[in-house]
Structures are given as structure tokens and as C-alpha cells.
Motif scaffolding. Structure first.
Motif, PDB file in Angstrom:
ATOM      1  N   UNK A  81     -63.078 -30.442  -2.828  1.00 32.08           N
ATOM      2  CA  UNK A  81     -61.874 -29.772  -3.322  1.00 32.08           C
ATOM      3  C   UNK A  81     -60.626 -30.496  -2.843  1.00 32.08           C
ATOM      4  N   UNK A  82     -60.636 -30.926  -1.587  1.00 32.14           N
ATOM      5  CA  UNK A  82     -59.499 -31.687  -1.083  1.00 32.14           C
ATOM      6  C   UNK A  82     -59.325 -33.003  -1.814  1.00 32.14           C
ATOM      7  N   UNK A  83     -60.439 -33.680  -2.073  1.00 32.78           N
ATOM      8  CA  UNK A  83     -60.380 -34.947  -2.796  1.00 32.78           C
ATOM      9  C   UNK A  83     -59.914 -34.737  -4.227  1.00 32.78           C
ATOM     10  N   UNK A  95     -58.431 -29.499 -17.732  1.00 29.58           N
ATOM     11  CA  UNK A  95     -59.765 -28.922 -17.872  1.00 29.58           C
ATOM     12  C   UNK A  95     -59.997 -27.788 -16.880  1.00 29.58           C
ATOM     13  N   UNK A  96     -59.530 -27.976 -15.650  1.00 27.94           N
ATOM     14  CA  UNK A  96     -59.664 -26.941 -14.623  1.00 27.94           C
ATOM     15  C   UNK A  96     -58.861 -25.703 -15.004  1.00 27.94           C
ATOM     16  N   UNK A 168     -57.213 -21.539  -4.951  1.00 28.47           N
ATOM     17  CA  UNK A 168     -57.884 -22.837  -5.053  1.00 28.47           C
ATOM     18  C   UNK A 168     -57.313 -23.654  -6.204  1.00 28.47           C
ATOM     19  N   UNK A 169     -57.220 -23.033  -7.372  1.00 26.89           N
ATOM     20  CA  UNK A 169     -56.692 -23.724  -8.551  1.00 26.89           C
ATOM     21  C   UNK A 169     -55.238 -24.129  -8.324  1.00 26.89           C
ATOM     22  N   UNK A 170     -54.469 -23.237  -7.719  1.00 28.87           N
ATOM     23  CA  UNK A 170     -53.063 -23.528  -7.458  1.00 28.87           C
ATOM     24  C   UNK A 170     -52.910 -24.713  -6.508  1.00 28.87           C
ATOM     25  N   UNK A 171     -53.740 -24.778  -5.469  1.00 34.21           N
ATOM     26  CA  UNK A 171     -53.653 -25.879  -4.497  1.00 34.21           C
ATOM     27  C   UNK A 171     -53.993 -27.212  -5.156  1.00 34.21           C
ATOM     28  N   UNK A 178     -55.196 -30.183   1.795  1.00 30.86           N
ATOM     29  CA  UNK A 178     -55.586 -29.321   2.919  1.00 30.86           C
ATOM     30  C   UNK A 178     -55.770 -27.879   2.459  1.00 30.86           C
ATOM     31  N   UNK A 179     -54.844 -27.396   1.646  1.00 28.69           N
ATOM     32  CA  UNK A 179     -54.946 -26.020   1.146  1.00 28.69           C
ATOM     33  C   UNK A 179     -56.135 -25.868   0.207  1.00 28.69           C
ATOM     34  N   UNK A 180     -56.414 -26.874  -0.607  1.00 25.36           N
ATOM     35  CA  UNK A 180     -57.538 -26.803  -1.535  1.00 25.36           C
ATOM     36  C   UNK A 180     -58.860 -26.687  -0.778  1.00 25.36           C
ATOM     37  N   UNK A 181     -59.009 -27.480   0.281  1.00 22.82           N
ATOM     38  CA  UNK A 181     -60.232 -27.407   1.093  1.00 22.82           C
ATOM     39  C   UNK A 181     -60.356 -26.043   1.760  1.00 22.82           C
TER      40      UNK A 181
END
Length: 218
Positions: A81-83, A95-96, A168-171, A178-181
Motif C-alpha cells: 500500500x505504501x509503494x 481504477x482504484x 486507505x484510498x485517500x492516502x 506512510x498513511x497508506x501503510x
């Protein structure tokens, strides 16, 4: 293979059912050769067991299987997710976002919502740039669906499931790795706690103490 996979994850082919390549070929309308190849792939994914000269048995997913799935997802999806937040293209982001939007429109259709949930996570894996990860996650998510369970209806509503992905989508959209992870870790652990507690509730071999001990590992 996708049609057979769908038959299994939707419950139309129930765990314990034995099917032959001939039966599946007639059911789907293709020759036996691609059916045999598909069954071999599904056996590798842990969804069926092939018995020589008899056919393939649809396998059930145990609570121990579910725990292993969530342990693996934490290992794989959190860094991915971070990547994805760092490396995603505008097309991949679209797409997401499209998948997330479709989830919001399917909150009353539990089966479709779970498939879209799976597809969203696969899209995030794709955006991370790791092609092998997509296949691994697809197999892991399908093992959960094979059990015929989800965290909608009983443990949480469809809307709550969708909202649990919002951060998650917003990050990822903001490219905040960092926030996505962190959001992916929170989401997976939350889903694991709800799902395992829900499934163990009807399993006399796994009481509340066992559930608490296993969840503490995550």
C-alpha cells in the motif's frame, strides 16, 4: 478458470462437492483440456483437491486457514500500500477510485460487495508495481470467499465495510505512503478481528480464549 473460481467463491459449488472435468466442461460449455488446466491451478491455490480418476473436491477453508491468510496479508499488503501511494499512475488511481465508487453503490449486495472489495485490493497491489503480488492476493482472498463468509450483514454493514477503506484510498490518492501503510494495517486487522470472531462463534472447537490468543498475534 475464472468461471470455475466464481462458481466456488459464490457457493454454487459447495465445499465437499466432487466434480469431474467432464461435468464442468458441459456446465461451462468448453472442452475438457482448459478445465483440467484450471483445476490444477485451483489446486495450487488450495481451493480444490484433485483425486485421480475421480475428479476434484471443493475444499472448505478452516479457521486456521483464515488466520494464515490474514497473517500473510499483513506481511504483503501493508508495504504494498505504501509503494502504491508512491508509485501509482493516474490511470491506476482512476481504477482504484472507480472500484471504491462501485463498492459504495453495492452496499446492499453482499456478494457483489465482497468481490469489489477483493478487486480494490488487487488494484492497489497492481499499483505497487509487483505483478506476482496480484496473483498471490487473488488466491488469498478467494480462500476467504470459498468459506462463504464475509463481514457484512452480521459483523458490520455494507456501508461500514466501504467506509473502512476510505482512509486507505485517500492516502493513496494523496501519495502519502506512510498513511497508506498504516491504513492498510488497520483495515486488515479490523477485518480479521470481525471475521474470525464471527466464524469462531459457531465453532465449538474454538472458544473465546482461542480467538483472543490468535488475534493477539496479528
Amino acid at each position: 478458470m475464472e468461471q470455475i473460481r466464481s462458481e466456488i467463491t459464490s457457493g454454487r459449488l459447495e465445499p465437499g462437492t466432487m466434480v469431474s472435468a467432464v461435468q464442468l466442461a458441459e456446465r461451462i460449455g468448453v472442452s475438457r483440456t482448459p478445465i483440467r488446466d484450471a483445476l490444477l491451478q485451483l489446486e495450487q491455490a488450495g481451493m480444490v483437491r484433485i483425486e485421480k480418476n475421480r475428479g476434484a473436491t471443493i475444499l472448505a477453508t478452516t479457521l486456521e486457514d483464515l488466520l494464515e491468510v490474514f497473517q500473510l496479508r499483513l506481511m504483503l499488503e501493508v508495504p504494498a500500500a505504501g509503494q502504491a501511494a508512491r508509485a501509482r499512475t493516474d490511470e491506476q488511481l482512476r481504477g482504484i477510485l472507480d472500484c471504491f465508487e462501485a463498492m459504495g453503490e453495492a452496499t446492499e449486495d453482499a456478494e457483489q460487495l465482497l468481490v469489489l472489495d477483493r478487486d480494490l485490493h488487487i488494484s492497489i497491489a497492481e499499483a505497487s508495481g509487483n505483478g506476482r503480488l496480484q496473483g498471490l492476493l487473488l488466491d488469498l482472498r478467494n480462500l476467504v470467499l470459498t468459506r462463504g463468509v464475509g463481514t457484512t450483514s452480521t459483523a458490520r454493514t455494507g456501508r461500514e465495510l466501504v467506509d473502512d477503506h476510505a482512509g486507505l484510498v485517500d492516502a493513496i490518492e494523496r501519495r502519502d505512503a506512510e498513511a497508506a501503510s498504516a491504513e492498510m494495517r488497520r483495515h486488515i486487522k479490523n477485518t480479521a478481528q470481525l471475521l474470525i470472531a464471527q466464524e469462531a462463534g459457531g465453532d465449538p472447537e474454538h472458544g473465546p480464549e482461542w480467538v483472543a490468543e490468535q488475534l493477539a498475534w496479528l
